[in-house]
Design a protein around this motif. Structure first.
Motif, PDB file in Angstrom:
ATOM      1  N   GLY A   9       0.911  -1.240   0.022  1.00  0.00           N
ATOM      2  CA  GLY A   9      -0.113   0.400   0.013  1.00  0.00           C
ATOM      3  C   GLY A   9       1.218   0.915   0.389  1.00  0.00           C
ATOM      4  O   GLY A   9       2.312   0.972   0.135  1.00  0.00           O
ATOM      5  N   LEU A  35      -5.196   4.568   6.692  1.00  0.00           N
ATOM      6  CA  LEU A  35      -5.251   3.975   5.537  1.00  0.00           C
ATOM      7  C   LEU A  35      -5.589   5.378   3.685  1.00  0.00           C
ATOM      8  O   LEU A  35      -6.601   5.084   3.663  1.00  0.00           O
ATOM      9  N   ASP A  37      -6.004   3.712   0.734  1.00  0.00           N
ATOM     10  CA  ASP A  37      -5.431   2.919  -0.268  1.00  0.00           C
ATOM     11  C   ASP A  37      -6.916   2.252  -0.994  1.00  0.00           C
ATOM     12  O   ASP A  37      -7.974   2.467  -0.555  1.00  0.00           O
ATOM     13  N   ALA A  88      -4.271  -2.719   0.636  1.00  0.00           N
ATOM     14  CA  ALA A  88      -3.893  -2.329   1.503  1.00  0.00           C
ATOM     15  C   ALA A  88      -3.352  -3.743   2.684  1.00  0.00           C
ATOM     16  O   ALA A  88      -4.309  -4.809   2.415  1.00  0.00           O
TER      17      ALA A  88
END
Length: 129
Positions: A9, A35, A37, A88
């Motif tokens: 990621g 995150l 992603d 990720a």
């Protein structure tokens, strides 16, 4: 305490320690691990700690989460498990435990042992004379 190694990621190569629970993972700014992603939802999953069972991963409803390539809604995590959230990929680890210094206890023990030996020597001296 647990540690998450980000394997794939945008944040690949980073490590993060989770000290407080629940530990939230997702795209939103309020999450403990954010995150950004592809395929990661705003509130994708949560890590909970249960003293009787251990660390439990709970996915948001309809969110795709896999643990060791197996799709899950909830899973009990073990050391080394690989968690996939969209693009990720994270690896779950338990952190090393730090041992407190025992210098004070050891010093007290040796001083007490020396005192006992001196008392025994004193008693032997008294019996001889």
């Amino acid at each position: 305490m647990i540690q998450l190694h980000i394997l794939a990621g945008k944040k690949a190569g980073n490590q993060l320690a989770a000290c407080r629970f629940p530990f939230r993972i997702g795209r939103a700014h309020g999450n403990d691990l954010q995150l950004d992603d592809d395929g990661v939802w705003d509130q994708h999953s949560t890590l909970e700690f249960n003293p009787q069972q251990g660390v439990i991963l709970a996915a948001a409803p309809n969110a795709l989460v896999t643990v060791n390539s197996q799709p899950v809604q909830t899973a009990l995590l073990r050391n080394g498990d690989v968690i996939t959230l969209g693009a990720a990929k994270l690896q779950f680890w338990l952190t090393a435990v730090r041992q407190r210094s025992l210098c004070l206890r050891e010093g007290f023990f040796w001083a007490l042992l020396a005192l006992v030996v001196l008392c025994e020597l004193f008693l032997i001296y008294q019996l001889i004379h």
